[in-house]
Design a protein around this motif. Structure first.
Motif, mmCIF file in Angstrom:
data_model
loop_
_atom_site.group_PDB
_atom_site.id
_atom_site.type_symbol
_atom_site.label_atom_id
_atom_site.label_comp_id
_atom_site.label_asym_id
_atom_site.label_seq_id
_atom_site.Cartn_x
_atom_site.Cartn_y
_atom_site.Cartn_z
ATOM 1 N N ILE A 59 2.717 2.716 11.212
ATOM 2 C CA ILE A 59 3.402 1.751 10.062
ATOM 3 C C ILE A 59 4.943 1.168 10.685
ATOM 4 O O ILE A 59 5.469 2.198 11.630
ATOM 5 C CB ILE A 59 4.047 2.547 8.990
ATOM 6 N N ALA A 60 4.897 -0.067 10.764
ATOM 7 C CA ALA A 60 6.116 -0.697 11.614
ATOM 8 C C ALA A 60 7.352 -0.369 10.664
ATOM 9 O O ALA A 60 7.292 -0.207 9.460
ATOM 10 C CB ALA A 60 5.798 -2.219 11.345
ATOM 11 N N PRO A 61 8.438 -0.042 11.620
ATOM 12 C CA PRO A 61 9.805 0.098 10.572
ATOM 13 C C PRO A 61 10.145 -0.370 9.823
ATOM 14 O O PRO A 61 10.252 -1.919 9.955
ATOM 15 C CB PRO A 61 10.673 0.274 11.977
ATOM 16 N N GLY A 62 10.548 -0.131 8.579
ATOM 17 C CA GLY A 62 10.834 -0.963 7.646
ATOM 18 C C GLY A 62 10.042 -1.731 6.498
ATOM 19 O O GLY A 62 9.957 -2.139 5.822
ATOM 20 N N LYS A 63 8.531 -1.334 7.243
ATOM 21 C CA LYS A 63 7.603 -1.673 6.269
ATOM 22 C C LYS A 63 6.769 -0.690 5.634
ATOM 23 O O LYS A 63 5.689 -0.773 5.013
ATOM 24 C CB LYS A 63 6.571 -2.430 7.383
ATOM 25 N N GLU A 64 7.607 0.229 5.310
ATOM 26 C CA GLU A 64 6.722 1.467 4.694
ATOM 27 C C GLU A 64 6.158 1.430 3.141
ATOM 28 O O GLU A 64 5.193 1.792 2.739
ATOM 29 C CB GLU A 64 7.652 2.827 4.533
ATOM 30 N N ASP A 65 7.023 0.521 2.472
ATOM 31 C CA ASP A 65 6.700 -0.009 1.205
ATOM 32 C C ASP A 65 6.057 -1.368 1.152
ATOM 33 O O ASP A 65 5.957 -1.768 -0.179
ATOM 34 C CB ASP A 65 8.058 0.281 0.207
ATOM 35 N N ALA A 66 5.586 -2.094 2.291
ATOM 36 C CA ALA A 66 5.098 -3.277 2.014
ATOM 37 C C ALA A 66 3.737 -3.360 1.834
ATOM 38 O O ALA A 66 3.110 -4.713 1.480
ATOM 39 C CB ALA A 66 5.318 -4.042 3.460
ATOM 40 N N CYS A 67 3.180 -2.333 2.238
ATOM 41 C CA CYS A 67 1.364 -2.510 1.737
ATOM 42 C C CYS A 67 1.381 -2.863 0.265
ATOM 43 O O CYS A 67 1.663 -2.299 -0.572
ATOM 44 C CB CYS A 67 0.856 -1.149 2.167
ATOM 45 N N VAL A 68 0.347 -3.952 0.152
ATOM 46 C CA VAL A 68 0.088 -4.214 -1.170
ATOM 47 C C VAL A 68 -1.511 -3.754 -1.586
ATOM 48 O O VAL A 68 -2.110 -4.330 -2.496
ATOM 49 C CB VAL A 68 0.104 -5.926 -1.309
ATOM 50 N N HIS A 69 -1.863 -2.953 -0.834
ATOM 51 C CA HIS A 69 -3.379 -2.286 -0.878
ATOM 52 C C HIS A 69 -4.354 -3.429 -1.069
ATOM 53 O O HIS A 69 -5.367 -3.442 -1.969
ATOM 54 C CB HIS A 69 -3.349 -1.508 -2.284
ATOM 55 N N CYS A 70 -4.162 -4.149 -0.305
ATOM 56 C CA CYS A 70 -5.501 -5.362 -0.137
ATOM 57 C C CYS A 70 -6.645 -4.818 0.556
ATOM 58 O O CYS A 70 -7.546 -5.373 0.391
ATOM 59 C CB CYS A 70 -5.059 -6.483 0.872
ATOM 60 N N GLN A 71 -6.593 -3.701 1.261
ATOM 61 C CA GLN A 71 -7.686 -2.996 2.071
ATOM 62 C C GLN A 71 -8.399 -3.958 3.131
ATOM 63 O O GLN A 71 -9.571 -3.553 3.522
ATOM 64 C CB GLN A 71 -8.645 -2.414 0.869
ATOM 65 N N PHE A 72 -7.914 -4.971 3.521
ATOM 66 C CA PHE A 72 -8.224 -5.638 4.604
ATOM 67 C C PHE A 72 -8.445 -4.872 5.920
ATOM 68 O O PHE A 72 -9.316 -4.901 6.388
ATOM 69 C CB PHE A 72 -7.352 -6.785 4.839
ATOM 70 N N CYS A 73 -7.508 -3.799 6.070
ATOM 71 C CA CYS A 73 -7.463 -3.069 7.394
ATOM 72 C C CYS A 73 -8.619 -2.294 7.057
ATOM 73 O O CYS A 73 -9.382 -1.899 8.317
ATOM 74 C CB CYS A 73 -6.270 -2.333 7.322
ATOM 75 N N ALA A 74 -8.989 -1.437 6.136
ATOM 76 C CA ALA A 74 -10.252 -0.774 6.106
ATOM 77 C C ALA A 74 -11.584 -1.658 6.044
ATOM 78 O O ALA A 74 -12.490 -1.115 6.748
ATOM 79 C CB ALA A 74 -10.223 -0.359 4.528
#
Length: 92
Positions: A59-74
């Motif tokens: 997780i990039a610093p400062g981006k801990e709460d930026a995930c929008v659960h799009c699941q593209f990574c998965a």
């Protein structure tokens, strides 16, 4: 030429989903596809390596709460080494 912004009529009632990223470090082979496909740029390459010697995402610093659960990574991970879960509670 005028530009009109299109916004939903119920915008004030809409909430943005929030997610949390989980990485299975030993499955990762360092392809960086998940990093490139993340629309919120939540991930970055770590300086650490797993047991196989690959640099895994973190997780990039400062981006801990930026995930929008799009699941593209998965969806794009060929090794099934990353996934997201939706966070409970009110979105930030």
């Amino acid at each position: 030429m005028e530009v009109y912004a299109r916004t939903p009529l119920d915008l004030e009632r809409m909430t943005v989903p929030r997610g949390q990223v989980f990485i299975i470090l030993e499955r990762c082979k360092g392809c960086e596809i998940c990093i490139r496909f993340c629309p919120q740029e939540v991930l970055q390459v770590s300086t650490g390596t797993n047991a196989k010697g690959y640099h895994y995402p973190e997780i990039a610093p400062g981006k801990e709460d930026a995930c929008v659960h799009c699941q593209f990574c998965a969806l794009v991970c060929p090794e099934f080494a990353i996934f997201t879960l939706e966070k409970d509670g009110d979105p930030a």
